[in-house]
Design a protein around this motif. Sequence first.
Motif, PDB file in Angstrom:
ATOM      1  N   UNK A   1      57.349   1.394  13.803  1.00  0.00           N
ATOM      2  CA  UNK A   1      58.652   2.447  13.406  1.00  0.00           C
ATOM      3  C   UNK A   1      59.567   1.394  12.842  1.00  0.00           C
ATOM      4  N   UNK A   2      60.008   0.562  13.955  1.00  0.00           N
ATOM      5  CA  UNK A   2      61.356  -0.198  13.478  1.00  0.00           C
ATOM      6  C   UNK A   2      60.996  -0.863  12.041  1.00  0.00           C
ATOM      7  N   UNK A   3      60.056  -1.612  11.995  1.00  0.00           N
ATOM      8  CA  UNK A   3      59.737  -2.097  10.462  1.00  0.00           C
ATOM      9  C   UNK A   3      60.024  -1.219   9.263  1.00  0.00           C
ATOM     10  N   UNK A   4      59.256  -0.021   9.735  1.00  0.00           N
ATOM     11  CA  UNK A   4      59.463   0.962   8.457  1.00  0.00           C
ATOM     12  C   UNK A   4      60.927   1.353   8.167  1.00  0.00           C
ATOM     13  N   UNK A   5      61.561   1.425   9.322  1.00  0.00           N
ATOM     14  CA  UNK A   5      62.993   2.097   9.114  1.00  0.00           C
ATOM     15  C   UNK A   5      63.854   0.911   8.475  1.00  0.00           C
TER      16      UNK A   5
ATOM     17  N   UNK B   1      50.043  10.887  19.694  1.00  0.00           N
ATOM     18  CA  UNK B   1      51.269  11.662  19.375  1.00  0.00           C
ATOM     19  C   UNK B   1      52.322  10.825  18.717  1.00  0.00           C
ATOM     20  N   UNK B   2      52.670   9.748  19.558  1.00  0.00           N
ATOM     21  CA  UNK B   2      53.757   8.909  19.209  1.00  0.00           C
ATOM     22  C   UNK B   2      53.490   8.108  17.960  1.00  0.00           C
ATOM     23  N   UNK B   3      51.935   7.726  17.571  1.00  0.00           N
ATOM     24  CA  UNK B   3      51.667   7.094  16.293  1.00  0.00           C
ATOM     25  C   UNK B   3      51.758   7.742  15.234  1.00  0.00           C
ATOM     26  N   UNK B   4      51.453   9.397  15.346  1.00  0.00           N
ATOM     27  CA  UNK B   4      51.933  10.414  14.092  1.00  0.00           C
ATOM     28  C   UNK B   4      53.133  10.427  13.975  1.00  0.00           C
ATOM     29  N   UNK B   5      53.915  10.739  15.019  1.00  0.00           N
ATOM     30  CA  UNK B   5      55.397  11.017  14.920  1.00  0.00           C
ATOM     31  C   UNK B   5      56.397   9.848  14.363  1.00  0.00           C
ATOM     32  N   UNK B   6      55.731   8.627  14.683  1.00  0.00           N
ATOM     33  CA  UNK B   6      56.530   7.447  14.327  1.00  0.00           C
ATOM     34  C   UNK B   6      56.680   7.007  12.965  1.00  0.00           C
ATOM     35  N   UNK B   7      55.676   7.573  12.064  1.00  0.00           N
ATOM     36  CA  UNK B   7      55.516   7.115  10.752  1.00  0.00           C
ATOM     37  C   UNK B   7      55.818   8.381   9.682  1.00  0.00           C
ATOM     38  N   UNK B   8      56.277   9.555  10.255  1.00  0.00           N
ATOM     39  CA  UNK B   8      56.712  10.671   9.443  1.00  0.00           C
ATOM     40  C   UNK B   8      57.985  10.347   8.619  1.00  0.00           C
ATOM     41  N   UNK B   9      58.112  10.685   7.526  1.00  0.00           N
ATOM     42  CA  UNK B   9      59.393  10.613   6.857  1.00  0.00           C
ATOM     43  C   UNK B   9      60.773  10.901   7.513  1.00  0.00           C
TER      44      UNK B   9
ATOM     45  N   UNK C   1      43.202   9.027   8.849  1.00  0.00           N
ATOM     46  CA  UNK C   1      44.140  10.081   9.347  1.00  0.00           C
ATOM     47  C   UNK C   1      45.503   9.474   9.470  1.00  0.00           C
ATOM     48  N   UNK C   2      45.692   8.342  10.057  1.00  0.00           N
ATOM     49  CA  UNK C   2      46.828   7.780  10.369  1.00  0.00           C
ATOM     50  C   UNK C   2      47.136   6.847   9.509  1.00  0.00           C
TER      51      UNK C   2
ATOM     52  N   UNK D   1      51.058   6.005   4.857  1.00  0.00           N
ATOM     53  CA  UNK D   1      51.444   5.890   3.349  1.00  0.00           C
ATOM     54  C   UNK D   1      52.300   6.895   3.098  1.00  0.00           C
ATOM     55  N   UNK D   2      52.068   8.007   3.550  1.00  0.00           N
ATOM     56  CA  UNK D   2      53.130   9.017   3.004  1.00  0.00           C
ATOM     57  C   UNK D   2      54.574   8.826   3.462  1.00  0.00           C
ATOM     58  N   UNK D   3      54.561   8.509   4.871  1.00  0.00           N
ATOM     59  CA  UNK D   3      55.856   7.967   5.467  1.00  0.00           C
ATOM     60  C   UNK D   3      56.502   6.993   4.547  1.00  0.00           C
TER      61      UNK D   3
END
Length: 619
Positions: free
Chosen positions: A143-147, A240-248, A478-479, A484-486
């Motif tokens: 999540x940090x890297x993506x942000x 739950x954390x893995x899905x929430x962390x990568x959403x837009x 799924x993840x 990728x979408x995020x």
Amino acid sequence: MTSSPAQPGRRRIPGPRPEAVSGPPEGAGSVGLHPSPPPRHQEERAGGGERFTGPGPDGGADGAGPSGGGPASGRASGAVEAGGPGASGAPGGEAGDGAVGDGPAEAPGYTLPPVPEASWTLDSGRRRSWISRALLLGILLIQTAMSVRLSNTAFQDEALYMYAGHAQLSHWLYDTPVPKDYNTYFSGAPTLYPIAAAVLENHFGMLGVRLFSLLCMLGATSLLYGFSRRLFNERVALGAAAMFAVTQSTVVLGFFATYDAPAVLLLALAIWIVVRTDRAPAAVVLAAAPVAVLAVGLKYASALYLPSLVLLAVLTGRRNRNRQPLLRGVLLGGGAGALLWLGTTFTDFLSGVRATTTQRAHGTEPWTELARQCVEFGGLMFLTAVGGAVAYALRGRMNESPLVRTMTGPGRRRRMLLGLLLTGTALLAPAYQMHLDTSVALYKHLGFGLLFAAPMAGIGLARLVGPHFRHPQLGILLWVVTLALGLSQSTWRFDTWPDSSRMTEVVRGHVTATGRYLASADNVPVYYTRDLTLQSQWTSTYGIGYVDGAGTLRTGDDGYRAAIADGWFDLVVLDGVATPETDRVVAEAIALSPHYRLLGRIPFTHVGGTGYYRIWVRQ
């Protein structure tokens, strides 16, 4: 070999012991015990009795029984049949008159370890907890890297809040007047987040304010893991954390200097308190009330989720004779309502709530376009949450051990209500935005609802993978798609406004403390030139109130035309992105006015392609 006479009846073979005997039993002679299990024996019937037969350790026939390697190993050279018959196969008692052995019973030479019923235990030990925390840390790093990979100059909202914070601090410290009444158009209390943002910006710059948002979103993800684990188990919490962390929403808000990130953090903290106090006395749930109200103060739209928080307190409470679940909801709702009443009665925030939330002007976007954006930005995670809610309603067992079949858990009705509450909360923001016919801040508001739906998405991911990781490829697929979408959507979001660095360099050389300026998205040049100009010197293309020479108030497009015709502004900056229609009106008016000359065109790129900052100065 001779066999000892057997006792009448069947002799019970000794059961397994914690440790195998390491040496030969007394009377075994020179035949040693083998460290490996004995060969499988066959059952034979002879003379109406049962005995174990098979080759002995010396390769000879086992007509008299094994001397050290069979199930009855550890006996002396005279073997005793397991079923009670004598050596010749006759019924016990006919082979001799003596008893079986004169000494105490001898331990078996080899025992099989007990076989567990399942590889998953009900008790979450230290090893399991540390592994889960290590995986959570990996999720937070992703999540940090993506942000932090996102990069652009200040967005107009970021610039506005940081500048407003500096203005409020100056008013408190030096009694300087506030340039504008921020209460009338801020969608959060102007004395909360803007003050914190200004303090951080003074010491660490805009990067420091954005990193503060990152810490808030990381904290929200961690709290999501905590209350999901409390509600269900580690696997659901990690999903739950893995899905929430990568959403837009999570990725963008994690590097966006607005009050959305701390509001999400406080909302997650309120949920965690409600879930964590499920077994405590009912009054303890009141600790969540000030946290939830503070989230509403930071962002007024957070009040949309207070009813869901109250209902969650009811559903997660433990039943007893005092009707504790219902009491929890009453206390939390009453406490939050009382604090909200105090906040709106003794402050002037209510005008901002009405202007930006409850009485906000309606837009013109069709509901079909808003629905498309909702599906694009959060549809996959919401669909996973719906699948998890349905699966949880049908089967409440959250552990793979067969022992849980005998344990009681939430009933089907309670499971259905919990799934409906958490998943349905994600629909509140889209429904309200469709009511307003506007997509302004839609992607941010979706993140608030997905915080509630994330535990059900974790169940959906866990059920998709299956027990004992039967289908891990489905969960990974799924993840990865969500990731990728995020990635793509967050990158696109940060490219929706132009890079203003070159424009700022040019503008700073042509502004003074006494000039009057017009700019598209004026908050950006106001922030970057705050050491040279005041906000009151700038006019935006979102609206104007110009009084002409005859004393007539001109507004809208007519006001811009009149001001340009009179040469009212010393500098004009248009980007064609924030307000393209108004920019066109202003550009046409400048072309007809003899008061301005084009200073330059500065190119930039954004999601719409290549654009230009056009800068005019009065001549």
